[in-house]
Write an enzyme that holds these catalytic residues in place. Structure first.
Site, PDB file in Angstrom:
ATOM      1  N   ARG A   1       0.879  -1.184   0.000  1.00 41.35           N
ATOM      2  CA  ARG A   1       0.000   0.000   0.000  1.00 41.35           C
ATOM      3  C   ARG A   1       0.907   1.223   0.000  1.00 41.35           C
ATOM      4  O   ARG A   1       1.697   1.400   0.931  1.00 41.35           O
ATOM      5  CB  ARG A   1      -0.900  -0.007   1.237  1.00 41.35           C
ATOM      6  CG  ARG A   1      -1.628   1.308   1.432  1.00 41.35           C
ATOM      7  CD  ARG A   1      -2.745   1.230   2.448  1.00 41.35           C
ATOM      8  NE  ARG A   1      -3.870   0.482   1.928  1.00 41.35           N
ATOM      9  CZ  ARG A   1      -5.093   0.477   2.477  1.00 41.35           C
ATOM     10  NH1 ARG A   1      -5.334   1.191   3.555  1.00 41.35           N
ATOM     11  NH2 ARG A   1      -6.056  -0.235   1.936  1.00 41.35           N
TER      12      ARG A   1
ATOM     13  N   HIS B   1      -7.315   0.757  -6.402  1.00 37.42           N
ATOM     14  CA  HIS B   1      -7.499  -0.107  -5.220  1.00 37.42           C
ATOM     15  C   HIS B   1      -8.166  -1.406  -5.713  1.00 37.42           C
ATOM     16  O   HIS B   1      -9.316  -1.694  -5.404  1.00 37.42           O
ATOM     17  CB  HIS B   1      -8.367   0.613  -4.187  1.00 37.42           C
ATOM     18  CG  HIS B   1      -8.355  -0.019  -2.828  1.00 37.42           C
ATOM     19  ND1 HIS B   1      -7.586  -1.127  -2.520  1.00 37.42           N
ATOM     20  CD2 HIS B   1      -9.012   0.299  -1.681  1.00 37.42           C
ATOM     21  CE1 HIS B   1      -7.772  -1.451  -1.256  1.00 37.42           C
ATOM     22  NE2 HIS B   1      -8.635  -0.602  -0.725  1.00 37.42           N
TER      23      HIS B   1
ATOM     24  N   GLN C   1      -9.952  -4.019  -3.369  1.00 35.94           N
ATOM     25  CA  GLN C   1     -11.288  -3.590  -2.949  1.00 35.94           C
ATOM     26  C   GLN C   1     -12.315  -3.950  -4.024  1.00 35.94           C
ATOM     27  O   GLN C   1     -13.388  -4.483  -3.740  1.00 35.94           O
ATOM     28  CB  GLN C   1     -11.279  -2.068  -2.699  1.00 35.94           C
ATOM     29  CG  GLN C   1     -12.620  -1.524  -2.279  1.00 35.94           C
ATOM     30  CD  GLN C   1     -13.060  -2.072  -0.931  1.00 35.94           C
ATOM     31  OE1 GLN C   1     -12.305  -2.034   0.031  1.00 35.94           O
ATOM     32  NE2 GLN C   1     -14.260  -2.610  -0.852  1.00 35.94           N
TER      33      GLN C   1
ATOM     34  N   ASP D   1     -17.406   6.846  -1.651  1.00 35.95           N
ATOM     35  CA  ASP D   1     -16.175   6.751  -0.866  1.00 35.95           C
ATOM     36  C   ASP D   1     -15.961   8.126  -0.229  1.00 35.95           C
ATOM     37  O   ASP D   1     -16.679   9.088  -0.545  1.00 35.95           O
ATOM     38  CB  ASP D   1     -14.996   6.348  -1.781  1.00 35.95           C
ATOM     39  CG  ASP D   1     -13.686   6.130  -1.022  1.00 35.95           C
ATOM     40  OD1 ASP D   1     -13.726   5.985   0.218  1.00 35.95           O
ATOM     41  OD2 ASP D   1     -12.615   6.120  -1.666  1.00 35.95           O
TER      42      ASP D   1
ATOM     43  N   CYS E   1     -16.401   1.396   0.499  1.00 38.39           N
ATOM     44  CA  CYS E   1     -15.227   0.564   0.799  1.00 38.39           C
ATOM     45  C   CYS E   1     -14.847   0.601   2.280  1.00 38.39           C
ATOM     46  O   CYS E   1     -14.171  -0.302   2.756  1.00 38.39           O
ATOM     47  CB  CYS E   1     -14.053   1.024  -0.046  1.00 38.39           C
ATOM     48  SG  CYS E   1     -13.652   2.768   0.220  1.00 38.39           S
TER      49      CYS E   1
ATOM     50  N   ARG F   1     -13.620  -9.230   1.729  1.00 38.26           N
ATOM     51  CA  ARG F   1     -12.207  -8.962   1.458  1.00 38.26           C
ATOM     52  C   ARG F   1     -11.351 -10.181   1.805  1.00 38.26           C
ATOM     53  O   ARG F   1     -10.402 -10.513   1.082  1.00 38.26           O
ATOM     54  CB  ARG F   1     -11.719  -7.744   2.272  1.00 38.26           C
ATOM     55  CG  ARG F   1     -12.303  -6.403   1.864  1.00 38.26           C
ATOM     56  CD  ARG F   1     -11.794  -5.913   0.526  1.00 38.26           C
ATOM     57  NE  ARG F   1     -10.358  -5.781   0.447  1.00 38.26           N
ATOM     58  CZ  ARG F   1      -9.659  -4.711   0.808  1.00 38.26           C
ATOM     59  NH1 ARG F   1     -10.275  -3.655   1.273  1.00 38.26           N
ATOM     60  NH2 ARG F   1      -8.338  -4.668   0.678  1.00 38.26           N
TER      61      ARG F   1
END
Ligand code: CP
Ligand code: NVA
Length: 311
Positions: A96, A123, A126, A218, A259, A287
């Site tokens: 990340r 991402h 996700q 988001d 998310c 996830r």
């Protein structure tokens, strides 16, 4: 991993594997036994870090969580040297990072797969869990209408990629200066020719959500943009907040997705995210399963590693 270079069939295969893990549990054979995976974080994470670590443990592998601040990277060691060395120790690197270019550098000098655990541009992990959730709740991904309301950011870009690869229809409502980047939109149009997916951009959230099966948002201020908070809130709030009223313009059985982490009262009304139509907990739970399926696909399923598939 990013969706570039992946065929729709490969992504659907990963999703099926994830759904299977969720339904039937994880294999007793511990298929990642003897494999080590480094998890490098330049910024905070709850879901990504824990879901990867637990997924690796369930598959019998070993995870090595690393914060950049405790690595020699923070003292100026080049990424090239770091990746050359790590490639000799571990079987994959999950990273990340702030700048997407850093991932490209990591891939360049890595001889093991590098998985994007969020950059400023994408991402993808996700979006894998998002597609799994849509498949579970809508029965299909192809033809589903997804409305994304808010910042045309990393989460939005990967959602666009996943939708256009798998034949979903995505409508993005963002302020003019925060629309998704042109290269992502052009790529979605290109991929849509094959998959049947479509993309529409608007500045009007009401237009985007009309007849949508999924309404997604988001945060207005992503990690690393804290200095822009005041300016961004002026542009996004309250027009791009997902409210009960906005949800009422979508299909009656439309679901709400985010998310996480979320800011109740900012990009979403508390009664929406905590209400009956919210899929956010299922999305977050998934996830674990998509992370596991992706790792197994990259490390065990005989997929020939191609660095161009990695970021
Ligand atoms: N959605 C997501 O990636 O959450 P974390 O930042 O907690 O990993
Ligand atoms: N867009 C958000 C997503 C967090 C999971 C960020 O980059 O901070």
């Amino acid at each position: 991993m990013d969706f570039e270079g992946y065929a729709a069939e490969e992504v659907l295969y990963i999703l099926d594997m994830a759904i299977n893990f969720k339904k039937k549990g994880y294999p007793d054979s511990k298929p990642l036994s003897g494999k080590s995976i480094a998890l490098i974080f330049e910024k905070p994470s709850t879901r990504t870090r824990v879901s990867f670590q637990v997924a690796i443990a369930k598959l019998g592998g070993e995870s090595i969580p690393l914060s950049v601040s405790e690595m020699q990277l923070s003292r100026g060691e080049p990424i090239s040297d770091t990746m050359r060395v790590l490639s000799d120790y571990v079987n994959a690197v999950v990273a990340r990072v702030y700048k997407h270019e850093m991932l490209s550098e990591m891939v360049k000098y890595s001889s093991v797969p590098v998985i994007n655990a969020l950059s400023d541009k994408f991402h993808p992990c996700q979006a894998l869990a998002d597609m799994m959730t849509i498949k579970e709740l809508k029965g299909n991904i192809y033809g589903v209408k997804v409305a994304y309301v808010g910042d045309g950011n990393n989460v939005c870009n990967s959602l666009i990629q996943a939708c256009s690869l798998l034949g979903a229809r995505i409508s993005v409502a963002s302020p003019k200066e925060y629309q998704p980047p042109e290269d992502v939109v052009a790529q979605a149009k290109e991929w849509g020719k094959r998959s049947g997916g479509t993309i529409e951009l608007t500045e009007n959230p009401e237009d985007a959500v009309r007849d949508a099966d999924v309404v997604y948002t988001d945060v207005f201020v992503s990690m690393g943009q804290e200095d822009e908070r005041e300016r961004r809130l002026k542009v996004f709030y309250p027009k791009y907040k997902v409210t009960e009223r906005l949800m009422s313009l979508a299909k009656p059985d439309a679901i709400f997705m985010h998310c996480l982490p979320a800011h109740r009262g900012e990009e979403v009304e508390a009664s929406v995210i905590d209400g009956k139509r919210s899929a956010v907990w299922q999305q977050a739970a998934n996830r674990l399963h998509t992370e596991a399926a992706l790792l197994l696909y990259l490390l065990q399923d005989g997929k020939k590693f191609n660095p161009s598939l990695s970021v």
